[in-house]
Design a protein around this motif. Structure first.
Motif, PDB file in Angstrom:
ATOM      1  N   ASN A  38      20.627  24.520  -0.105  1.00 54.13           N
ATOM      2  CA  ASN A  38      19.313  24.002   0.310  1.00 54.13           C
ATOM      3  C   ASN A  38      19.376  22.531   0.717  1.00 54.13           C
ATOM      4  N   GLY A  90      17.822  11.458  -8.274  1.00 54.43           N
ATOM      5  CA  GLY A  90      17.515  12.857  -7.928  1.00 54.43           C
ATOM      6  C   GLY A  90      16.378  13.324  -8.822  1.00 54.43           C
ATOM      7  N   PHE A 116      15.083  27.475 -10.108  1.00 57.76           N
ATOM      8  CA  PHE A 116      16.112  26.442 -10.059  1.00 57.76           C
ATOM      9  C   PHE A 116      16.779  26.325 -11.435  1.00 57.76           C
ATOM     10  N   ASN A 167      11.990  28.096  -5.653  1.00 52.69           N
ATOM     11  CA  ASN A 167      13.344  28.383  -5.215  1.00 52.69           C
ATOM     12  C   ASN A 167      13.891  29.442  -6.164  1.00 52.69           C
ATOM     13  N   ASP A 191       7.117  21.350  -9.772  1.00 54.33           N
ATOM     14  CA  ASP A 191       8.282  20.858  -9.020  1.00 54.33           C
ATOM     15  C   ASP A 191       8.047  21.119  -7.529  1.00 54.33           C
ATOM     16  N   TYR A 194      10.213  21.072  -2.270  1.00 49.50           N
ATOM     17  CA  TYR A 194      10.224  21.524  -0.862  1.00 49.50           C
ATOM     18  C   TYR A 194       8.853  21.402  -0.195  1.00 49.50           C
ATOM     19  N   SER A 221      15.984  14.976  -1.430  1.00 48.56           N
ATOM     20  CA  SER A 221      17.179  15.769  -1.118  1.00 48.56           C
ATOM     21  C   SER A 221      16.932  16.845  -0.064  1.00 48.56           C
ATOM     22  N   LYS A 222      15.686  17.182   0.196  1.00 50.05           N
ATOM     23  CA  LYS A 222      15.411  18.377   1.014  1.00 50.05           C
ATOM     24  C   LYS A 222      14.901  17.987   2.411  1.00 50.05           C
TER      25      LYS A 222
HETATM   26  C1  LIG Z   1      13.300  23.754  -7.099  1.00 57.05           C
HETATM   27  C2  LIG Z   1      14.195  22.589  -6.980  1.00 57.05           C
HETATM   28  N1  LIG Z   1      13.848  21.436  -7.564  1.00 57.05           N
HETATM   29  C3  LIG Z   1      14.599  20.334  -7.443  1.00 57.05           C
HETATM   30  C4  LIG Z   1      15.782  20.365  -6.727  1.00 57.05           C
HETATM   31  C5  LIG Z   1      16.589  19.160  -6.545  1.00 57.05           C
HETATM   32  O1  LIG Z   1      17.060  18.369  -6.976  1.00 57.05           O
HETATM   33  P1  LIG Z   1      17.532  16.877  -6.761  1.00 57.05           P
HETATM   34  O2  LIG Z   1      16.308  16.070  -6.471  1.00 57.05           O
HETATM   35  O3  LIG Z   1      18.119  16.558  -8.078  1.00 57.05           O
HETATM   36  O4  LIG Z   1      18.511  16.880  -5.645  1.00 57.05           O
HETATM   37  C6  LIG Z   1      16.218  21.555  -6.151  1.00 57.05           C
HETATM   38  C7  LIG Z   1      17.517  21.584  -5.424  1.00 57.05           C
HETATM   39  O5  LIG Z   1      18.076  22.575  -5.090  1.00 57.05           O
HETATM   40  C8  LIG Z   1      15.400  22.687  -6.265  1.00 57.05           C
HETATM   41  O6  LIG Z   1      15.744  23.833  -5.704  1.00 57.05           O
END
Ligand SMILES: Cc1ncc(COP(=O)(O)O)c(C=O)c1O
Length: 366
Positions: A38, A90, A116, A167, A191, A194, A221-222
């Protein structure tokens, strides 16, 4: 003399280091196409690269507590100010910080599976009991099940964590169901890693103004495409953010990530491009594979698509292995709901998405 092994706290003893094998493999073999984690297939914008270079030149100095970027995040989200925002290395670090503030060994964290994996990993390290409430798989769709979440609450429940969109299922839960859970008063993490793909209009940020127990988490990150820089944040009531910030590691976010994040947050054009690109590629993949007999495609509002190919007679893990032979890394999923046909594909470049469609069709129809 006691051995070192006898000193470990029991809830940490024996837990191995978490290694994401697929990410290790992708770095070792850069010729493989990364459609498994992702990530964003677009590299950082020029403005972000400029910030990285500029702040790289002062990397000999400690970072501050991110007041400027936190103020920008507050502004984007219609919040009062930086006191409503906590930043992390992150959003994974943000979950960790929140969990540590609420959960003692033996207490319970509710998650809505499939979801996740970090919630489980952070819960484990604190000795939490993870309570996994499954989504309902009906009519070729994974439905949120707020009734079962509410039923799973006990006097040991300390946190409820739900990703929205989730996710790997890629869908949103209704606002009225968030309200029902918020009304319990339990610490409730929404959370929104996305959410930018569907737009901030889909955010549950409004709940934080009425319910002090609701925390929203986000990441760069996304949609912003900065997974390698590690920058995420939590939004909430200022007293709650203030309290959980007490558990922050000082200087937890480096100078380069925080100023690069600011540049990305200001570069609205770059975000709009990435969102538009992603959403049209999601449509492309979903439409291109819609006629594969027996293939269930989960409509996605994010940068990945979940599939169940169980009814084609093929296994998800074999699909993933076949794609890898063809140079594409997909993500396998564990067997669930009586099917072993699960796999997930992250949106790649245009070329990668076309290769992915061809490989899926080839494997599932031959
Ligand atoms: C649902 C969800 N939350 C959070 C994250 C991400 O994390 P980060 O901000 O630590 O990269 C992801 C990453 O795959 C995710 O799928």
């Amino acid at each position: 003399m006691k051995k070192i092994e006898e000193y470990y706290v029991p809830w940490v003893k024996g837990i191995p280091m978490y290694v994401s094998g697929h990410i290790e493999l992708a770095w070792r073999q850069p010729e493989l196409h990364r459609m498994m984690s992702n990530e964003n297939p677009n590299p950082p914008s020029e403005k972000v690269l400029e910030a990285i270079l500029k702040y790289g030149k002062v990397a000999n100095r400690y970072p501050d507590q991110g007041l400027v970027v936190r103020s920008k995040i507050a502004e984007i989200n219609g919040l009062d100010g930086p006191e409503n925002v906590m930043i992390g290395n992150g959003s994974s670090e943000v979950f960790d910080n929140v969990f540590r503030c609420f959960v003692q060994p033996g207490e319970e964290v509710i998650q809505h599976t499939p979801c996740f994996a970090i919630y489980q990993l952070r819960g484990n390290i604190l000795g939490a009991k993870m309570v996994s409430v499954p989504m309902a798989y009906k009519n070729k769709y994974l439905h949120f099940d707020p009734d079962s979440i509410l039923k799973a609450i006990t006097d040991k429940t300390k946190i409820i964590a739900i990703a929205n969109p989730n996710n790997p299922s890629g869908n949103f839960m209704d606002t009225k169901d968030f309200v029902r859970i918020a009304e319990t008063g339990l610490p409730f993490i929404v959370d929104e890693a996305y959410v930018e793909y569907a737009g901030l209009g889909m955010s549950q940020i409004g709940l934080t103004k009425k319910y002090k127990n609701v925390l929203i988490t986000r990441t760069l990150s996304k949609a912003y495409g900065l997974a390698g820089l590690r920058f995420g944040y939590a939004l909430g009531d200022k007293d709650v953010i203030g309290q959980i910030s007490a558990a922050l590691f000082p200087w937890n976010v480096g100078t380069i990530p925080m100023w690069a994040a600011l540049a990305a947050l200001e570069d609205t054009e770059a975000l709009a491009y990435r969102v538009k690109f992603n959403n049209s590629e999601v449509d492309f993949i979903q439409e291109s594979l819609a006629d594969v007999p027996g293939l269930v495609i989960f409509p996605s509002k994010a940068n990945y698509i979940l599939f169940d190919c169980g009814a084609t007679g093929k296994k998800g893990k074999d699909m993933v292995a076949y794609a890898e032979q063809k140079g594409l890394l997909f993500r396998p999923e564990t067997e669930k709901y009586g099917s072993d046909g699960w796999f997930r594909i992250t949106i790649g470049t245009k070329e990668e998405n076309r290769m992915a469609v061809a490989v899926v069709r080839e494997f599932l129809t031959k």
